[in-house]
Scaffold this motif. Structure first.
Motif, PDB file in Angstrom:
ATOM      1  N   SER A  30       0.816  -1.208   0.000  1.00 28.34           N
ATOM      2  CA  SER A  30       0.000   0.000   0.000  1.00 28.34           C
ATOM      3  C   SER A  30       0.850   1.258   0.000  1.00 28.34           C
ATOM      4  N   VAL A  33      -0.754   5.429   4.169  1.00 32.43           N
ATOM      5  CA  VAL A  33      -2.082   5.813   4.637  1.00 32.43           C
ATOM      6  C   VAL A  33      -1.893   7.022   5.534  1.00 32.43           C
ATOM      7  N   THR A  40      -9.165   9.824   0.493  1.00 29.20           N
ATOM      8  CA  THR A  40      -8.646   8.504   0.813  1.00 29.20           C
ATOM      9  C   THR A  40      -8.127   7.815  -0.449  1.00 29.20           C
ATOM     10  N   HIS A  41      -7.694   6.600  -0.329  1.00 33.04           N
ATOM     11  CA  HIS A  41      -7.205   5.834  -1.478  1.00 33.04           C
ATOM     12  C   HIS A  41      -8.370   5.219  -2.244  1.00 33.04           C
ATOM     13  N   MET A  55      -8.655   0.907   5.578  1.00 31.83           N
ATOM     14  CA  MET A  55      -7.516   1.758   5.948  1.00 31.83           C
ATOM     15  C   MET A  55      -6.882   1.258   7.243  1.00 31.83           C
ATOM     16  N   GLN A  59      -3.061  -0.233   8.131  1.00 37.53           N
ATOM     17  CA  GLN A  59      -2.241   0.309   9.212  1.00 37.53           C
ATOM     18  C   GLN A  59      -1.969  -0.732  10.304  1.00 37.53           C
ATOM     19  N   GLY A  79      -5.424   7.705   9.791  1.00 38.86           N
ATOM     20  CA  GLY A  79      -4.379   8.328   8.979  1.00 38.86           C
ATOM     21  C   GLY A  79      -3.288   8.994   9.785  1.00 38.86           C
TER      22      GLY A  79
END
Length: 122
Positions: A30, A33, A40-41, A55, A59, A79
């Motif tokens: 990824s 983040v 966001t992605h 997300m 993480q 994040g």
């Protein structure tokens, strides 16, 4: 969905905010983040953004971890967080140093040779 479908892997939905709404690369680790003001992605295969839970998984938060507040606040928390697995590795690496401090002994690792610390990431 039509606009998102046109975003290539690594590309962004926007030209001005290139770090927001980026499509993940399929089959690769990824991208970072981070809290991105709601940007966001984009899922690597599907034409949608990733969820707060996805997300959190990126993480390394366990699925049982509960984030308080709205979806936006949850994404902000995720994040801005230090990934739990990274924090764990740093904590374990600090144990010898903290033990030395607690026991009032001299640190046996030479700071000019950080490779002696022997960090292992699995």
């Amino acid at each position: 969905m039509e606009r998102i479908a046109k975003v290539p892997p690594g590309g962004s939905l926007y030209t001005k905010y290139v770090d927001a709404f980026k499509r993940q690369y399929p089959g690769k680790p990824s991208m970072t983040v981070k809290e991105n003001h709601g940007g966001t992605h984009i899922h690597p295969y599907l034409n949608r953004v990733i969820s707060a839970r996805e997300m959190a998984r990126l993480q390394t938060f366990p699925d049982s971890f509960i984030f308080e507040g709205s979806m936006k606040k949850a994404m902000w928390q995720i994040g801005n967080a230090v990934p739990p697995s990274l924090a764990e590795c740093i904590g374990y690496a600090l144990i010898p140093y903290l033990s030395d401090i607690a026991l009032n002994t001299k640190n046996k690792v030479n700071p000019s040779h950080p490779e002696q610390a022997g960090l292992v990431f699995d």
